[in-house]
Write a protein that holds these residues in place. Sequence first.
Motif, PDB file in Angstrom:
ATOM      1  N   GLY A  29       1.185  -1.128   0.364  1.00 17.55           N
ATOM      2  CA  GLY A  29      -0.254  -0.109  -0.546  1.00 17.55           C
ATOM      3  C   GLY A  29       0.982   1.380   0.042  1.00 17.55           C
ATOM      4  N   HIS A  30       0.002   2.019  -0.649  1.00 15.75           N
ATOM      5  CA  HIS A  30       1.132   3.724  -0.351  1.00 15.75           C
ATOM      6  C   HIS A  30       0.435   5.015  -0.998  1.00 15.75           C
ATOM      7  N   PHE A  31       0.976   6.289  -1.161  1.00 16.21           N
ATOM      8  CA  PHE A  31      -0.368   7.045  -1.742  1.00 16.21           C
ATOM      9  C   PHE A  31       1.366   7.720  -2.287  1.00 16.21           C
ATOM     10  N   THR A  32       0.674   8.557  -3.538  1.00 15.74           N
ATOM     11  CA  THR A  32       1.809   9.308  -3.847  1.00 15.74           C
ATOM     12  C   THR A  32       1.484  10.623  -3.418  1.00 15.74           C
ATOM     13  N   ILE A  33       2.789  11.656  -3.022  1.00 16.76           N
ATOM     14  CA  ILE A  33       2.608  12.991  -2.792  1.00 16.76           C
ATOM     15  C   ILE A  33       3.239  13.587  -4.092  1.00 16.76           C
ATOM     16  N   PHE A  34       2.548  14.187  -4.225  1.00 22.15           N
ATOM     17  CA  PHE A  34       2.803  15.561  -5.815  1.00 22.15           C
ATOM     18  C   PHE A  34       3.192  16.953  -5.752  1.00 22.15           C
ATOM     19  N   SER A  35       2.114  16.944  -4.352  1.00 26.48           N
ATOM     20  CA  SER A  35       3.029  18.577  -3.605  1.00 26.48           C
ATOM     21  C   SER A  35       2.864  18.653  -2.407  1.00 26.48           C
ATOM     22  N   ARG A  39      -2.073  15.144  -3.029  1.00 24.56           N
ATOM     23  CA  ARG A  39      -1.477  13.416  -2.470  1.00 24.56           C
ATOM     24  C   ARG A  39      -2.549  12.250  -3.174  1.00 24.56           C
ATOM     25  N   GLU A  40      -2.328  11.141  -3.880  1.00 27.25           N
ATOM     26  CA  GLU A  40      -3.183  10.304  -4.235  1.00 27.25           C
ATOM     27  C   GLU A  40      -4.193  10.193  -2.410  1.00 27.25           C
ATOM     28  N   ARG A  41      -4.892   9.280  -2.467  1.00 27.85           N
ATOM     29  CA  ARG A  41      -5.981   8.619  -1.284  1.00 27.85           C
ATOM     30  C   ARG A  41      -4.638   7.440  -1.332  1.00 27.85           C
ATOM     31  N   LEU A  42      -5.094   6.609  -0.493  1.00 23.91           N
ATOM     32  CA  LEU A  42      -3.799   5.135   0.440  1.00 23.91           C
ATOM     33  C   LEU A  42      -4.643   4.528  -1.009  1.00 23.91           C
ATOM     34  N   HIS A  43      -3.690   3.478  -1.574  1.00 22.49           N
ATOM     35  CA  HIS A  43      -3.715   2.202  -2.411  1.00 22.49           C
ATOM     36  C   HIS A  43      -2.733   1.608  -2.661  1.00 22.49           C
ATOM     37  N   GLY A  44      -3.311   0.457  -3.111  1.00 18.34           N
ATOM     38  CA  GLY A  44      -1.671  -0.526  -4.083  1.00 18.34           C
ATOM     39  C   GLY A  44      -1.787  -0.189  -4.756  1.00 18.34           C
ATOM     40  N   HIS A  45      -0.619  -1.801  -4.764  1.00 17.51           N
ATOM     41  CA  HIS A  45      -0.414  -1.607  -6.635  1.00 17.51           C
ATOM     42  C   HIS A  45      -0.069  -3.468  -5.716  1.00 17.51           C
ATOM     43  N   ASN A  46       0.808  -4.354  -7.004  1.00 19.00           N
ATOM     44  CA  ASN A  46       1.449  -5.332  -7.022  1.00 19.00           C
ATOM     45  C   ASN A  46       2.524  -5.058  -7.914  1.00 19.00           C
ATOM     46  N   ILE A 126       6.843   7.970  -1.938  1.00 21.41           N
ATOM     47  CA  ILE A 126       6.619   6.062  -2.995  1.00 21.41           C
ATOM     48  C   ILE A 126       6.275   5.882  -3.915  1.00 21.41           C
ATOM     49  N   THR A 127       7.249   6.937  -5.011  1.00 25.82           N
ATOM     50  CA  THR A 127       6.931   6.048  -5.652  1.00 25.82           C
ATOM     51  C   THR A 127       8.087   5.006  -6.464  1.00 25.82           C
ATOM     52  N   VAL A 128       8.417   5.123  -8.107  1.00 26.05           N
ATOM     53  CA  VAL A 128       8.356   3.645  -8.470  1.00 26.05           C
ATOM     54  C   VAL A 128      10.186   3.735  -8.541  1.00 26.05           C
ATOM     55  N   GLU A 129      10.244   5.250  -8.964  1.00 26.17           N
ATOM     56  CA  GLU A 129      11.724   5.498  -8.579  1.00 26.17           C
ATOM     57  C   GLU A 129      12.290   5.311  -7.544  1.00 26.17           C
ATOM     58  N   GLU A 130      11.669   6.342  -6.944  1.00 24.21           N
ATOM     59  CA  GLU A 130      12.445   5.565  -5.814  1.00 24.21           C
ATOM     60  C   GLU A 130      12.490   4.951  -4.992  1.00 24.21           C
ATOM     61  N   SER A 159       7.778  -2.102 -11.195  1.00 26.44           N
ATOM     62  CA  SER A 159       7.430  -1.657 -12.202  1.00 26.44           C
ATOM     63  C   SER A 159       5.825  -1.362 -11.178  1.00 26.44           C
ATOM     64  N   SER A 160       4.831  -0.665 -11.434  1.00 19.41           N
ATOM     65  CA  SER A 160       3.911  -0.414 -10.343  1.00 19.41           C
ATOM     66  C   SER A 160       2.731  -0.884 -11.433  1.00 19.41           C
ATOM     67  N   GLY A 161       2.611  -0.813 -12.249  1.00 18.81           N
ATOM     68  CA  GLY A 161       1.923  -1.851 -13.737  1.00 18.81           C
ATOM     69  C   GLY A 161       1.621  -2.010 -15.111  1.00 18.81           C
ATOM     70  N   GLY A 163       3.500  -1.161 -18.555  1.00 19.92           N
ATOM     71  CA  GLY A 163       3.287  -0.268 -19.211  1.00 19.92           C
ATOM     72  C   GLY A 163       4.125   0.895 -18.244  1.00 19.92           C
ATOM     73  N   GLN A 164       4.442   1.051 -17.111  1.00 23.52           N
ATOM     74  CA  GLN A 164       4.970   2.147 -16.645  1.00 23.52           C
ATOM     75  C   GLN A 164       6.432   1.479 -15.305  1.00 23.52           C
ATOM     76  N   LEU A 165       7.216   1.675 -15.434  1.00 22.98           N
ATOM     77  CA  LEU A 165       7.940   1.632 -14.497  1.00 22.98           C
ATOM     78  C   LEU A 165       8.777   2.548 -14.428  1.00 22.98           C
TER      79      LEU A 165
HETATM   80  N1  LIG Z   1       6.682   9.897 -11.515  1.00 25.58           N
HETATM   81  C1  LIG Z   1       5.555   9.317 -11.121  1.00 25.58           C
HETATM   82  N2  LIG Z   1       4.377   9.659 -10.800  1.00 25.58           N
HETATM   83  C2  LIG Z   1       3.371   8.654 -10.466  1.00 25.58           C
HETATM   84  C3  LIG Z   1       3.694   7.815  -9.351  1.00 25.58           C
HETATM   85  C4  LIG Z   1       5.221   7.267  -9.144  1.00 25.58           C
HETATM   86  O1  LIG Z   1       5.464   6.188  -8.665  1.00 25.58           O
HETATM   87  N3  LIG Z   1       6.293   7.660 -10.155  1.00 25.58           N
HETATM   88  N4  LIG Z   1       2.593   6.782  -9.145  1.00 25.58           N
HETATM   89  C5  LIG Z   1       1.425   7.298  -9.300  1.00 25.58           C
HETATM   90  C6  LIG Z   1       0.602   6.612  -8.133  1.00 25.58           C
HETATM   91  O2  LIG Z   1       0.733   5.531  -7.789  1.00 25.58           O
HETATM   92  C7  LIG Z   1      -0.120   5.657  -9.188  1.00 25.58           C
HETATM   93  O3  LIG Z   1      -1.708   4.737  -8.606  1.00 25.58           O
HETATM   94  C8  LIG Z   1      -0.530   5.115 -10.333  1.00 25.58           C
HETATM   95  O4  LIG Z   1      -0.574   5.476 -11.871  1.00 25.58           O
HETATM   96  P1  LIG Z   1      -1.600   4.911 -12.590  1.00 25.58           P
HETATM   97  O5  LIG Z   1      -1.024   5.716 -13.978  1.00 25.58           O
HETATM   98  O6  LIG Z   1      -3.319   4.904 -12.710  1.00 25.58           O
HETATM   99  O7  LIG Z   1      -1.485   3.199 -12.299  1.00 25.58           O
HETATM  100  P2  LIG Z   1      -2.510   2.503 -12.434  1.00 25.58           P
HETATM  101  O8  LIG Z   1      -1.879   1.338 -12.920  1.00 25.58           O
HETATM  102  O9  LIG Z   1      -3.729   2.846 -12.272  1.00 25.58           O
HETATM  103  O10 LIG Z   1      -2.395   2.648 -14.627  1.00 25.58           O
HETATM  104  P3  LIG Z   1      -3.921   3.420 -15.335  1.00 25.58           P
HETATM  105  O11 LIG Z   1      -2.409   3.965 -16.676  1.00 25.58           O
HETATM  106  O12 LIG Z   1      -4.614   4.045 -14.362  1.00 25.58           O
HETATM  107  O13 LIG Z   1      -4.119   1.937 -16.051  1.00 25.58           O
HETATM  108  C9  LIG Z   1       0.597   8.312  -9.968  1.00 25.58           C
HETATM  109  N5  LIG Z   1       2.219   9.503 -10.195  1.00 25.58           N
END
Ligand SMILES: Nc1nc2c(c(=O)[nH]1)N=C([C@H](O)[C@H](O)COP(=O)(O)OP(=O)(O)OP(=O)(O)O)CN2
Length: 174
Positions: A29-35, A39-46, A126-130, A159-161, A163-165
């Motif tokens: 679980g985590h939430f990303t802080i943007f400023s 921030r995002e709500r608390l949620h999770g990823h695999n 708590i971001t993918v890059e950190e 990767s949080s999902g 196509g993104q890492l």
């Molecule tokens: N530079 C970063 N930006 C963001 C990160 C991060 O780790 N580094 N993380 C998030 C959030 O965790 C968010 O939950 C991920 O956003 P999202 O793209 O919606 O993730 P999904 O797995 O839901 O992907 P979909 O494209 O929506 O299917 C945001 N920004």
Amino acid sequence: MTASTVDAPEFTELTTIELFKEAMKFSAGHFTIFSKDRRERLHGHNFAVQVSITGELDDNGMMGDYGEFKRIAFDLCRSLDEWTLLPGRSPYLTLREDGPYVFAEFAGETIPFLRSDVQVLPLRNITVEELARHLCHRLVDEGKILAVAPIHRLEVKVSSGPGQLGAAGWRRGA
Ligand SMILES: Nc1nc2c(c(=O)[nH]1)N=C([C@H](O)[C@H](O)COP(=O)(O)OP(=O)(O)OP(=O)(O)O)CN2
């Protein structure tokens, strides 16, 4: 490549092992802080982890037993699995422990957590890059992976999902 280039004294031949086993993952679980106030709500990823190891082969044509590398990577993933991860070095969020609780103060709100549910990581967010930086630092600092072979470079991708890492790297002597 001619024999002369391979024998040239300045030439160090490097090879790479890439590990991206299905078991190299952690649910967290985590939430990303943007400023300071968003921030995002608390949620999770695999989160999925990939490790790239670049170094020199031994006389047996191996860079160590990659089974060793896998065990180290699996242990690293397990250490973050099924926790709520909080940033201990955020410029915008402060953490306060009180008995069995951890309170996160953000933008005038207090967010309560059970101490037994959270890991506070030495990260700004708590971001993918950190997270990639954190895992790369742990691979180097815990030293086990460097003991397996003469490694020159490491790269960790988180990767949080699909196509993104985020990726972070270490290079010997840099
Ligand atoms: N530079 C970063 N930006 C963001 C990160 C991060 O780790 N580094 N993380 C998030 C959030 O965790 C968010 O939950 C991920 O956003 P999202 O793209 O919606 O993730 P999904 O797995 O839901 O992907 P979909 O494209 O929506 O299917 C945001 N920004």
